[in-house]
Design an enzyme around this catalytic site. Structure first.
Site, PDB file in Angstrom:
ATOM      1  N   GLU A 321       0.843  -1.201   0.000  1.00  0.00           N
ATOM      2  CA  GLU A 321       0.000   0.000   0.000  1.00  0.00           C
ATOM      3  C   GLU A 321       0.879   1.252   0.000  1.00  0.00           C
ATOM      4  O   GLU A 321       0.730   2.133  -0.839  1.00  0.00           O
ATOM      5  CB  GLU A 321      -0.893  -0.016   1.233  1.00  0.00           C
ATOM      6  CG  GLU A 321      -1.773   1.215   1.372  1.00  0.00           C
ATOM      7  CD  GLU A 321      -2.491   1.268   2.707  1.00  0.00           C
ATOM      8  OE1 GLU A 321      -3.474   2.020   2.801  1.00  0.00           O
ATOM      9  OE2 GLU A 321      -2.069   0.581   3.658  1.00  0.00           O
ATOM     10  N   HIS A 322       1.780   1.344   0.968  1.00  0.00           N
ATOM     11  CA  HIS A 322       2.735   2.455   1.054  1.00  0.00           C
ATOM     12  C   HIS A 322       4.148   1.909   0.860  1.00  0.00           C
ATOM     13  O   HIS A 322       4.528   0.946   1.523  1.00  0.00           O
ATOM     14  CB  HIS A 322       2.686   3.134   2.425  1.00  0.00           C
ATOM     15  CG  HIS A 322       1.338   3.609   2.844  1.00  0.00           C
ATOM     16  ND1 HIS A 322       0.525   2.881   3.690  1.00  0.00           N
ATOM     17  CD2 HIS A 322       0.661   4.739   2.546  1.00  0.00           C
ATOM     18  CE1 HIS A 322      -0.600   3.551   3.899  1.00  0.00           C
ATOM     19  NE2 HIS A 322      -0.547   4.672   3.210  1.00  0.00           N
TER      20      HIS A 322
END
Length: 425
Positions: A321-322
């Site tokens: 996601e990040h």
């Protein structure tokens, strides 16, 4: 956090909490949805009492509550909210798609018309913390897209209202239709409507497992943004990275909830050991250390690779996601990263910069879905219609080819719809 050494070419098997509910959880969600469809407002009141321990006297936030929120929010916080809104709006303005049309010499007009959705419902989580940033990240792209009817749901506190920061953020954005609802019952209300809650065309925003399962269940009757799992961070670092920075960033996601994923990928064993020590040191003083500690124990890892090239391969396998790239030359590696929801370059691009303030959306694909999914954007709040206007000349010229294709597929009525026009020419 454990240090895991990977041999060259070794695939990563990262434990993640996943998005699948148990049969019992799915059955519970389906029952809630059907009950809300049948009993409307009364079901919402009953479920709020049952799950949240709150007795609602009014499903809607009043103007008095919005006004009162401004009296209870610190001015520096309000100023930060306003600046964040401005930054997020400026970024999303760059995403606006325009309708387009082209006319051929034979008079044919082809094009694409872009129109906003009519109504959107935003789910804003409550519970362990207040999340005004979720309001900003979901409402702003909808507004930039041109959506006129935006409503919001968020679970009420024991005091019968929502946190001042949540209400003030909604008011700053001009969102005045706010329902004191959470959980699967809130999703059902937005999808199908009740006596009080207006149904919407799309539901966006994160929530717990029951919210995610409810969004999955109503998808098809309404649109949804995505089925978002727990938060994830992956830091790709070399020996030049600051271990204190890396540890702080891993903890910034681990504190979200017990199911969050926090991973370091580095070719430097020395860095991994330093990050391991630094993470333990910083964790000891965190207010949410129990939550962060459980997340790191279950879903944390410090991967040591044989090379930087292998580290990049691991990142692409994880599709996080990040992703933070904390290397000496982060820009040089950017082109080699294929899968990540948001990419943060350099030592000063800490993940919270993107969570709250920089401008890009923080609603991101999780659980490896960055392999095929994208962050929430203005595109999520518009529809695109194809425009076709064939001239008589164009049909006369191309009609025979169209009928050939129709009859190839065994669709005679399709072919005759063209033939009947050709016969009149």
């Amino acid at each position: 956090m454990k240090i895991i050494e990977l041999k060259e070419g070794e695939a990563v098997s990262l434990k993640r909490s996943g998005l699948h509910g148990s049969e019992a959880e799915i059955a519970t969600v389906n029952t809630i949805i059907e009950t809300v469809k049948k009993e409307g407002d009364q079901a919402l009141v009953d479920y709020t009492q049952q799950f949240d321990g709150v007795e609602l006297t009014d499903l809607c936030v009043t103007k008095a509550e919005l006004d009162n929120a401004y009296r209870h929010i610190d001015q520096p916080v309000l100023a930060a909210i306003r600046q964040a809104i401005a930054n997020v709006r400026a970024f999303h303005e760059q995403q606006k798609a325009k309708s387009w049309f082209q006319t051929a010499p034979d008079g044919t007009i082809l094009g694409q018309r872009v129109t906003p959705l009519d109504a959107v419902g935003v789910y804003v989580p409550g519970g362990k913390a207040a999340y005004p940033s979720s309001i900003i990240m979901n409402v702003v792209p909808a507004q930039v897209a041109g959506v006129k009817d935006i409503s919001m749901v968020s679970p009420s506190g024991k005091n019968g209202t929502l946190p001042p920061a949540v209400l003030a953020t909604a008011a700053e954005l001009g969102v005045h239709t706010i329902y004191k609802l959470g959980g699967a019952q809130a999703v059902a209300a937005l999808a199908y409507g009740t006596e009080t809650v207006r149904p919407v065309d799309k539901i966006t925003g994160p929530g717990n497992k029951y919210v995610a399962l409810a969004k999955r269940a109503v998808f098809g009757d309404v649109a949804i943004d995505m089925i978002a799992g727990p938060s994830e961070i992956c830091v790709l670092a070399d020996e030049k990275a600051n271990p204190a920075y890396v540890a702080a960033d891993l903890l910034s996601q681990a504190e979200h909830d017990e199911d969050a994923t926090a991973v370091l990928v580095t070719p430097s064993r020395k860095l991994a050991e330093a990050v391991q020590q630094e993470t333990a040191r910083q964790l000891a003083t965190l207010p949410r250390k129990e939550i962060a500690g459980r997340a790191l124990e279950q879903f944390g890892a410090l991967y040591v690779t044989a090379s930087l090239a292998q580290a990049i391969e691991v990142v692409n396998q994880l599709a996080p996601e990040h992703l933070e790239i904390a290397t000496e030359e982060p820009l040089a590696l950017l082109g080699r990263v294929k899968h990540a929801g948001a990419i943060f370059l350099g030592s000063y691009s800490a993940e919270p910069v993107g969570d709250y303030f920089a401008g890009p959306n923080h609603v991101l694909p999780t659980n490896g879905t960055a392999r095929f999914a994208s962050p929430l954007s203005v595109d999520d709040f518009v529809k695109k219609s194809s425009i076709i206007s064939y001239s008589k000349t164009a049909l006369a010229e191309n009609g025979k080819a169209i009928t050939e294709l129709a009859r190839l597929e065994g669709l005679e009525a399709h072919a005759r719809a063209i033939d009947i026009r050709l016969e009149d020419m």
